[in-house]
Design a protein around this motif. Sequence first.
Motif, mmCIF file in Angstrom:
data_model
loop_
_atom_site.group_PDB
_atom_site.id
_atom_site.type_symbol
_atom_site.label_atom_id
_atom_site.label_comp_id
_atom_site.label_asym_id
_atom_site.label_seq_id
_atom_site.Cartn_x
_atom_site.Cartn_y
_atom_site.Cartn_z
ATOM 1 N N UNK A 59 25.616 71.404 -38.006
ATOM 2 C CA UNK A 59 24.873 71.230 -39.261
ATOM 3 C C UNK A 59 24.476 69.775 -39.469
ATOM 4 N N UNK A 60 24.703 68.949 -38.431
ATOM 5 C CA UNK A 60 24.380 67.518 -38.521
ATOM 6 C C UNK A 60 23.217 67.191 -37.579
ATOM 7 N N UNK A 61 22.316 66.338 -38.073
ATOM 8 C CA UNK A 61 21.127 65.963 -37.316
ATOM 9 C C UNK A 61 20.848 64.481 -37.497
ATOM 10 N N UNK A 62 20.475 63.814 -36.408
ATOM 11 C CA UNK A 62 20.002 62.438 -36.502
ATOM 12 C C UNK A 62 18.523 62.400 -36.130
ATOM 13 N N UNK A 63 17.732 61.739 -36.966
ATOM 14 C CA UNK A 63 16.307 61.547 -36.725
ATOM 15 C C UNK A 63 16.122 60.146 -36.163
ATOM 16 N N UNK A 64 15.513 60.038 -34.985
ATOM 17 C CA UNK A 64 15.390 58.766 -34.276
ATOM 18 C C UNK A 64 13.942 58.316 -34.205
ATOM 19 N N UNK A 134 21.968 64.833 -42.639
ATOM 20 C CA UNK A 134 20.931 64.219 -41.810
ATOM 21 C C UNK A 134 21.062 62.703 -41.861
ATOM 22 N N UNK A 135 20.945 62.078 -40.703
ATOM 23 C CA UNK A 135 21.041 60.622 -40.588
ATOM 24 C C UNK A 135 19.743 60.093 -39.984
ATOM 25 N N UNK A 136 19.401 58.871 -40.334
ATOM 26 C CA UNK A 136 18.192 58.228 -39.831
ATOM 27 C C UNK A 136 18.577 57.016 -38.996
ATOM 28 N N UNK A 137 17.914 56.857 -37.857
ATOM 29 C CA UNK A 137 18.114 55.637 -37.060
ATOM 30 C C UNK A 137 16.781 55.200 -36.479
ATOM 31 N N UNK A 160 20.077 63.511 -46.763
ATOM 32 C CA UNK A 160 20.098 62.239 -46.038
ATOM 33 C C UNK A 160 21.355 61.485 -46.437
ATOM 34 N N UNK A 161 22.260 61.323 -45.497
ATOM 35 C CA UNK A 161 23.580 60.761 -45.811
ATOM 36 C C UNK A 161 23.738 59.293 -45.436
ATOM 37 N N UNK A 162 23.018 58.817 -44.422
ATOM 38 C CA UNK A 162 23.183 57.432 -43.973
ATOM 39 C C UNK A 162 22.012 57.040 -43.080
#
Length: 318
Positions: A59-64, A134-137, A160-162
């Motif tokens: 259930x966790x996703x990182x958007x790069x 969801x995390x953004x990097x 959006x958590x971090x």
Amino acid sequence: MPIIESTYKPPFYLKNGFISTIYSGLFRRVALDQKRERITLSDGDFLDLDWSYSKDTSNRLIILLHGMEGNAQRPYITGAAKLCNEHDIDAVSVNFRGCSGEDNLKYTSYHSGATEDLKAVIEYAISNKQYTQIYLKGISLGANIILKYLGEENDVPSAIKAAISVSVPCHLNSSAKELHAFKNKLYHDRFLKPLIKRLKSKQKRYPDLVTLDQINSIKTLTGFDNVYTAKAHGFKDALDYYDKNSSLQFLSNIKIPTLILNALNDSFLSPECYPVKEAKNNSNLYLEMPKYGGHAGFIDKKNIYHNEKRTLEFINAI
């Protein structure tokens, strides 16, 4: 927040910023299985998204987001995606307009403040219903987009958590001056060549918007921004574009935990790109300034970079 004391200590032969930047850009390799998906944007253009997944349903996703003239296959993107996948986080690596190997449909393209496309990707990811965290990097230009989005958007989705921004030129005007300095001529020319090539392709489709003479007059990245970036995207000139899209002015408004990781020997960054005051005055900002690392060159053991380790640590600490 207080400034974070960095633990990053590369081997002595990788302390030089030029060496770490060049090695990371030209010689690093990361194997990653990605699945491409194309989404249509509200203006009729498209984005190509490259997905990679953890072993089990997550259930966790990182958007790069990549940097200028990068793509979702650059090692600084695939390295982060692979490490997150190995720790039960799916990854979607965004190719900016025109960066996926195919020209985009519109005369407009991507730029340092194009937050509307990031917003579209976030909305698409949330619509999936699978991802509740969801995390953004972002790296470099992509990092500036993320910081600007978080600071200008009054209604950041609760999913959006971090966020993590690496090697971010958060003051675009002064960073552009650094990039035009003789010390960075190799990088400058490497960025400029494909930009001009793509603009020539656009000129054939949009001859009324830019002429070959205008393109041939471009000798620098700022010249490119004056001829194309600014005018194509509604800014007066390059300076107006830089001023309105620098993320530095938006940092005080960021309301989710956000890590900024900028090396002190990054030759692309000006003194204004180390937002110490802003970090001290915003409890959501965490600023780490390693002595070494160059521009996205945080080489570490086992082909896992320091910024990638810090990304995972930061996410798991939230």
